[in-house]
Design an enzyme around this catalytic site. Sequence first.
Site, PDB file in Angstrom:
ATOM      1  N   PHE B 118      21.083  41.842  60.259  1.00 55.63           N
ATOM      2  CA  PHE B 118      20.500  40.920  59.302  1.00 55.63           C
ATOM      3  C   PHE B 118      19.985  41.668  58.090  1.00 55.63           C
ATOM      4  O   PHE B 118      19.873  42.889  58.091  1.00 55.63           O
ATOM      5  CB  PHE B 118      19.347  40.144  59.972  1.00 55.63           C
ATOM      6  CG  PHE B 118      19.679  38.701  60.201  1.00 55.63           C
ATOM      7  CD1 PHE B 118      20.738  38.343  61.026  1.00 55.63           C
ATOM      8  CD2 PHE B 118      18.950  37.698  59.586  1.00 55.63           C
ATOM      9  CE1 PHE B 118      21.058  37.016  61.226  1.00 55.63           C
ATOM     10  CE2 PHE B 118      19.261  36.368  59.782  1.00 55.63           C
ATOM     11  CZ  PHE B 118      20.309  36.022  60.598  1.00 55.63           C
ATOM     12  N   GLN B 232       9.582  31.590  49.635  1.00 55.59           N
ATOM     13  CA  GLN B 232      10.887  32.243  49.724  1.00 55.59           C
ATOM     14  C   GLN B 232      12.031  31.306  49.345  1.00 55.59           C
ATOM     15  O   GLN B 232      12.125  30.201  49.867  1.00 55.59           O
ATOM     16  CB  GLN B 232      11.117  32.728  51.157  1.00 55.59           C
ATOM     17  CG  GLN B 232      12.459  33.419  51.337  1.00 55.59           C
ATOM     18  CD  GLN B 232      12.517  34.182  52.642  1.00 55.59           C
ATOM     19  OE1 GLN B 232      12.559  33.598  53.716  1.00 55.59           O
ATOM     20  NE2 GLN B 232      12.498  35.494  52.549  1.00 55.59           N
ATOM     21  N   HIS B 234      15.962  31.002  49.708  1.00 59.39           N
ATOM     22  CA  HIS B 234      17.047  31.555  50.536  1.00 59.39           C
ATOM     23  C   HIS B 234      18.292  31.698  49.676  1.00 59.39           C
ATOM     24  O   HIS B 234      18.650  30.781  48.950  1.00 59.39           O
ATOM     25  CB  HIS B 234      17.322  30.624  51.724  1.00 59.39           C
ATOM     26  CG  HIS B 234      18.152  31.246  52.798  1.00 59.39           C
ATOM     27  ND1 HIS B 234      19.495  31.498  52.637  1.00 59.39           N
ATOM     28  CD2 HIS B 234      17.832  31.666  54.038  1.00 59.39           C
ATOM     29  CE1 HIS B 234      19.954  32.056  53.739  1.00 59.39           C
ATOM     30  NE2 HIS B 234      18.969  32.165  54.618  1.00 59.39           N
ATOM     31  N   LEU B 244      20.995  24.655  54.513  1.00 61.99           N
ATOM     32  CA  LEU B 244      20.992  26.091  54.739  1.00 61.99           C
ATOM     33  C   LEU B 244      22.326  26.608  55.282  1.00 61.99           C
ATOM     34  O   LEU B 244      22.917  26.024  56.178  1.00 61.99           O
ATOM     35  CB  LEU B 244      19.889  26.409  55.759  1.00 61.99           C
ATOM     36  CG  LEU B 244      19.772  27.857  56.213  1.00 61.99           C
ATOM     37  CD1 LEU B 244      19.342  28.745  55.062  1.00 61.99           C
ATOM     38  CD2 LEU B 244      18.784  27.963  57.350  1.00 61.99           C
ATOM     39  N   GLU B 247      21.985  33.334  56.978  1.00 62.23           N
ATOM     40  CA  GLU B 247      22.158  34.722  56.557  1.00 62.23           C
ATOM     41  C   GLU B 247      23.113  35.458  57.487  1.00 62.23           C
ATOM     42  O   GLU B 247      23.703  36.474  57.118  1.00 62.23           O
ATOM     43  CB  GLU B 247      20.787  35.402  56.568  1.00 62.23           C
ATOM     44  CG  GLU B 247      20.796  36.830  56.094  1.00 62.23           C
ATOM     45  CD  GLU B 247      19.383  37.325  55.796  1.00 62.23           C
ATOM     46  OE1 GLU B 247      18.641  36.607  55.111  1.00 62.23           O
ATOM     47  OE2 GLU B 247      19.045  38.426  56.244  1.00 62.23           O
ATOM     48  N   ARG B 278      15.880  39.050  50.998  1.00 59.89           N
ATOM     49  CA  ARG B 278      16.217  37.744  50.429  1.00 59.89           C
ATOM     50  C   ARG B 278      15.777  37.561  48.989  1.00 59.89           C
ATOM     51  O   ARG B 278      16.485  36.955  48.190  1.00 59.89           O
ATOM     52  CB  ARG B 278      15.608  36.642  51.299  1.00 59.89           C
ATOM     53  CG  ARG B 278      16.327  36.528  52.612  1.00 59.89           C
ATOM     54  CD  ARG B 278      15.737  35.447  53.466  1.00 59.89           C
ATOM     55  NE  ARG B 278      16.556  35.288  54.671  1.00 59.89           N
ATOM     56  CZ  ARG B 278      16.268  34.488  55.680  1.00 59.89           C
ATOM     57  NH1 ARG B 278      15.165  33.764  55.651  1.00 59.89           N
ATOM     58  NH2 ARG B 278      17.060  34.398  56.716  1.00 59.89           N
ATOM     59  N   HIS B 342      13.044  27.726  50.752  1.00 59.65           N
ATOM     60  CA  HIS B 342      13.355  27.853  52.171  1.00 59.65           C
ATOM     61  C   HIS B 342      12.149  28.041  53.080  1.00 59.65           C
ATOM     62  O   HIS B 342      12.084  27.492  54.160  1.00 59.65           O
ATOM     63  CB  HIS B 342      14.308  29.031  52.338  1.00 59.65           C
ATOM     64  CG  HIS B 342      14.727  29.303  53.744  1.00 59.65           C
ATOM     65  ND1 HIS B 342      15.379  28.349  54.494  1.00 59.65           N
ATOM     66  CD2 HIS B 342      14.590  30.394  54.540  1.00 59.65           C
ATOM     67  CE1 HIS B 342      15.632  28.853  55.710  1.00 59.65           C
ATOM     68  NE2 HIS B 342      15.154  30.076  55.758  1.00 59.65           N
ATOM     69  N   ARG B 385       9.850  37.427  53.600  1.00 57.13           N
ATOM     70  CA  ARG B 385      10.123  37.494  55.026  1.00 57.13           C
ATOM     71  C   ARG B 385      11.554  37.952  55.278  1.00 57.13           C
ATOM     72  O   ARG B 385      12.481  37.466  54.637  1.00 57.13           O
ATOM     73  CB  ARG B 385       9.921  36.117  55.666  1.00 57.13           C
ATOM     74  CG  ARG B 385      10.312  36.062  57.125  1.00 57.13           C
ATOM     75  CD  ARG B 385      10.045  34.726  57.753  1.00 57.13           C
ATOM     76  NE  ARG B 385      10.866  33.647  57.224  1.00 57.13           N
ATOM     77  CZ  ARG B 385      12.145  33.450  57.555  1.00 57.13           C
ATOM     78  NH1 ARG B 385      12.763  34.262  58.382  1.00 57.13           N
ATOM     79  NH2 ARG B 385      12.805  32.426  57.033  1.00 57.13           N
TER      80      ARG B 385
END
Lengths: 319, 572
Positions: B118, B232, B234, B244, B247, B278, B342, B385
Site C-alpha cells: 500500500f 484527506q 483520496h 471510492l 488504493e 495520499r 475521503h 493517513r
Amino acid sequence: MHTTLRIRRFNPEHDHPSSYYQEYDLEIDPSDSVLDGLIKIRETIDDSLTLRCSCRGAICGSCGMRINGHATLACKTKMISMASEGETIQVEPMNNMPVIKDLVTDMAPFWAKIRQIQPWLQPQGLPPTAEYTASPESMNHLSGVMSCIMCGVCVSDCTVLEVDKTFVGPAALAKAYRFVADPRDAATSQRLNFLNQPSGMWDCTRCMECIQVCPKGVGPMDRIMALRAKGLAKKVPSTCGSRHAEVFTDIIKHKGILDEPMLAIRTFGLKNIGRLLAMIPMVLQSLLKGKVPPLGPLHRPIPGIQHIQRLFKQVRITR
Amino acid sequence: MMNSAFSYDVLVIGAGLAGMRAAIAAHNQGASVALLTKVHPVRSHSNAAQGGINAALTDRGDMWQDHAFETVKGSDYLSDQDAVEVLAQEAGQDIIALEHMGVIFNRNEEGHLGTRRFGGQKRARTFFVSDFTGQAMLHVLYEQTMQAKIPVYEEWFVTSLVKDDQGRCAGVVAFEIRTGTFALFRARSVIMATGGLGRVYEPSTNALICTGDGMAVAYRAGAPLMDMEMVQYHPTTLKGKGLLITEAARGEGAYLLNSKGERFMERYAPNMLELASRDVVSRAEQIEINEGRGIKGCVLLDCRHLGRAFLQDRLGQIYAEAKTFANIDLAEEPLPIRPGMHYQMGGIKTDTEGRCWDVQGQWTGVPGLFAAGETACVSLHGGNRLGANSLLDTVVFGRRAGTCAAEYANTNPPPTIPDSAMDKDKHLVANIVSRKGPGERAAALRLEMGTTMNRHVSVFREEEGMETALHHITTLKTRWPDITIQDKGQVFNTGLIAALELGFMLDCAEAIIVGALTRQESRGAHFRTDFLDRDDEHWLKHVLLYHRPDSPPHVEYLPVRITQWQPQIRVY
C-alpha cells in the site's frame, strides 16, 4: 431524459392506513440510478418519501426494494436500464417482510433467521498462537459467499417463503454454507443436522429466483445445493428431504423418467398413510396436467436407459 | 441501582468496526454493554474499506518500528508518536484475533496470511480480503456481538450527551427512528464510535450516513476536537458522485496517466510513484488537472496491463464497480478518476486509552466519555493517513477504549440523572416537526455547505477562500433554525433526521475551517497556497477546538508527542 417513478407508499400514521401508488415525474441524467431518482424526489419534491439508503455503491445493503417487480438494490439499478424515455418505473418495498413505511421494511424476521443458524465461527479447542493455516483456495472459495451484504433481496423474492414463513430462507442458508465450508469451523455436523430438519436446506424448491436477483453474485441456491451434497456425504439422518433427493436420483437412474407416485411413496414411506392420502388431490391434478407417466409405478425404463446409466457412472466417478 | 431499562455500564454509540470492537472488549471485561446505532450494524460505513489492514508481523521478518516510522512520516510528523507506537506494536495481535474470530483473510501458498503493498510504505504489510476487507471484518464482528448476546439498539438516533452535576458523561438522549419515541440511556461510561463526517463535503466517498453526529454531540458537550483541518482527499475517486476506487489498485500495479498519456507521478514522487502517500498523489493529480493536462476534470487510472483474470480475482469489487457505475471494463479501458474527500484525520481528542479527557490535566474534556475510530483523534494519522491504517485504528483503539471504559465504569458509581434531561431535545424535535410554511429544505442547505467546503477547503487552500467559506457556513447556521420538513409523523421520519444531521454537520464544517485558518503552514493534507512550507518551528503542534454556542470555537494548542522520530524533510 424524462421518466416517471410510480412508488408504492404506506404511512402507518394515516387514519386508515393502506398502501397506494404515487407517481413522480423526473428529469434524469443517463448515469442516474433509481436511488438517485428517489433521493431527488426526497430532497426536492417530497421529503416524506421514506426509504433506507447509505453507501450508493452496492456494498451496505440498505436500499433493497422491488423495481419493476423484482427485488434489487436501487443504487445499482440505472433508470435507463429499466425504462425508455417517458416510460414508468414501478418501485415497491421488498416482499416477504412487513412494511414499516413506504419502501422501508421490517428486517427483524430476516435477522431472526440469520441468528437461527448460529452465524459465528465455532472452532475446536484453543486457537493456535498465530493464525489458523488454511489453503488459499479454501479462503478464496469462501470469499464468494462472504460477499453477501445481507440486503434481503433474495429473501424478498424467495417463492418458498411466500407460502411458508418458517423456511429459514436463502440468505441464512448461504450464511450457513459459509461456516460449513470453512476449514476452521468444527461444528459442521451440528450445523448440517440442524439444517436437515423441516424448514431447513431441503425446503428450497430450486426456483432460482435468489440467484437471479442477488446483487453480489453469491448464488444462494447453489450454496443450498452444496449444503445438501455435504449433508448426504456426511450421512445426515434420513429425512423426507434427504430421501426425496436420493429416491429422485434412484428412480431416474433406473427408469430414465420421473415416476411421481413412486417418488411420494418412497419419500414418505408406506407407513405414513396420512401424508400419502393427503397427496391424492395433488396426484389427481398432476394426472390431469399430464405430469405423471400414464402407467405410474408400472412404467418401464425409457428406451436408451443404458446411456443415462452410463452418465450416472461417470458423474459418480468424477466426484 | 440504576433506575431505567436503558442502563448499562458501558454504552457504545455507533456499531461499525470501532464500536463493535469496543463493545466486545468491554463485554470481555465483564461489563454490561449495549450498542446504540442509527443504522443496522452491517450497514455501517466500515463496509466501504476495500484494500486492507496493516500490520508488521514480526514472526515473518517485519519490524513494528518500520510500520510506525512510515506512519509518522506519512502523517507529516503531526501524529503523536506514543499512539503510533501502540498501534504498530499491537497490530499483529489484533489481526490474529480477527482471524481467529473468522475473518477469511487471503492466504499465501503456504496457507498463511498473505499481504499486498500500500501507499507510503516500503514493504507489503497490508492484510486483506480480496477488495472488501472492511465488509469481511464488519460482518465477522457483528457475528461476535451476536454470539456474545450484546444488545443492539439499532436505528436509534442520538441527539445529545447527558452529563451529571459533576460534569461527567452519564449517558445519552436518543430516539427510536421507527417510533419517534425518546429515551434516556444512562451509562457509567459512553464510547463514541460514530465514524466520519464525509457528507460535510460534496462530493465525498463517504456513505450518506457519515454526518459527523458523534463529533458534534461530543463537541457540544465540551469535548475538544483536534486537527480538524486535516481532511484527506483520496487520489482515486470515481468521476461523478465520488465513489471510492481502492488504493489496492495502485498497490497491485495500476498506473496514473494524464491526458498526454504520461505517467506523471514520475515528476512528483520519483521513488514511490503512484504509491507515494495520499496527500502527495492527490496534489499531483490536482496540479495536472489545474494545468490543463486532465480530461474533463479527471486523470486516468490504468489497470489494463494487470489482465482480466487478476483484476477479477484480486480487485473484483472495483472491477464490478467500474462496470456498473462508469460502464468501463477495467481490462480494456482506463478509468477517469480524481481526488475526492475521503477521511477526517482529526476528531474528538482522545488519549491512547480512548479517554476524551486528560488524566494529567493538560487539556480538559468530558470524564466518562471515550471515543474510537474515525470520529476520534488519538492522534495517529496526523496530517495524512496511510492507506490500510484506518481499519487498524478501529480495531486497536476500539479494543483499548472498550477495555478502559469498562474499567472506568467499574470504579465509578452509577449516574443519577433525572428523566427531565430529555426535555430540551424533545422540544427541539417537536419544534422542527411542527414548524409550518415553505421554509428552506435541509437538503438544499447541505448542498450549499458541501460545495462550499469542496471549493474552498479542499486539496489547495488559502485565506481568502476559507474566509468566504466561514462566512457562508455562519450564514447557513443562522438559516438552519428556519428549515422546514413536510413529514409531520413520528414513524421513520427521515426528513427530521436530515435536519438534525445538518445541524451537526454545520458545527463540524465550522470547526474544519477554523482549524484550517488557524494553521498557517502547509503540512500533510493541509496545503495552503499562501503558506507553502511546513513550519516546524511554529506549527509542530495540534490545534484544539472547544465549542462555544454562539461564536466560533475557542482555539488552544497541544504539543506533538515525539518519542523516537525527529521531524525530517518528507520526500517519496
